[in-house]
Design an enzyme around this catalytic site. Structure first.
Site, short mmCIF file in Angstrom:
data_model
loop_
_atom_site.label_atom_id
_atom_site.label_comp_id
_atom_site.label_asym_id
_atom_site.label_seq_id
_atom_site.Cartn_x
_atom_site.Cartn_y
_atom_site.Cartn_z
CG ASP A 240 5.09 -4.12 3.22
OD1 ASP A 240 5.97 -4.30 4.07
OD2 ASP A 240 5.31 -3.81 2.05
CG ASP B 27 0.73 -8.99 2.29
OD1 ASP B 27 1.67 -9.10 1.48
OD2 ASP B 27 0.15 -7.92 2.52
#
Length: 237
Positions: free
Chosen positions: A30, A28
């Site tokens: 953020d 991922d």
């Protein structure tokens, strides 16, 4: 089953433990690779304030791994605010423009500790690297931080039609890598992201608070002091 190989002979049954073959990692963005979540909060909070809606950092936690329009719908629901389809599109665009302005001067200090050294190790060990993010700004951020060179595949919010916890962002990554999810490790910092990985058949490593990511296979506090050897240890069965 990954991790166990059963051999049956005439006289006995032998169970041999084996290590999961890690062929790729999907990250991922953020909260895992880069710390830009704070800028999303600032932009959403400003939009909420303009609409007379109270929006706190605690409520912002519910937006981790969630797409832009779903996030907007959540914030509007907090204030029982009704908007037309066009008004929602305009608000989402306004928020994104504010967010892009906030990250316009992003630099390497935003990269979380340990990330680059792990990416270097994966690359030198010929383990494929992919991004699986709901952010529509992911490619711009990776380019701005000179991280795009590490990624064999990037799947972001411009590619998907379903947000996490639907596994689409990760299964698309696996398809483009041409690998089975059973040989891919996903790194996520959000409960919904972990759910997406597990639904897709991936081994899921949560990055953050183990109390908030109790659905992960393994939880680590961050990438600092985390390396390829540690990855092989925690991802083995």
């Amino acid at each position: 089953m990954d991790g166990l190989r059963i051999i049956k002979t005439k006289d006995y049954l032998c169970v041999i433990t084996t290590q999961r073959m890690i062929q790729a990692c999907i990250f991922d963005l953020d909260g895992v690779i880069v710390d830009t979540a704070k800028y999303h909060f600032i932009a959403w909070a400003q939009m909420a304030e303009d609409l007379g809606i109270s929006f706190t950092e605690k409520e912002n936690e519910n937006l981790k791994g969630v797409g832009r329009m779903e996030s907007l719908e959540y914030i509007l629901s907090l204030g029982n605010v009704e908007k037309s389809h066009q008004e929602k599109a305009d608000l989402a665009q306004l928020k994104n423009e504010h967010y892009k302005q906030l990250i316009s001067n992003i630099n390497n200090e935003e990269i979380l500790p340990g990330v680059v050294s792990l990416l270097d190790e994966l690359k030198s060990s010929h383990i494929k690297i992919a991004l699986g993010s709901s952010s529509k700004n992911a490619r711009g951020i990776l380019n701005a931080l000179d991280l795009m060179k590490y990624f064999d595949v990037v799947v972001d919010g411009t590619d998907i039609t379903k947000s996490k916890p639907d596994p689409q962002v990760f299964t698309m990554g696996a398809d483009q890598l041409k690998l089975s999810p059973s040989h891919i490790v996903v790194f996520e910092d959000a409960y919904n992201g972990i759910e997406a990985a597990k639904q897709g058949g991936f081994f899921a490593i949560g990055v953050g608070d183990e109390n908030e990511l109790d659905n992960a296979d393994v939880v680590i506090p961050g990438m600092a002091d985390f390396n390829l050897n540690t990855l092989k240890q925690v991802a083995s069965l």
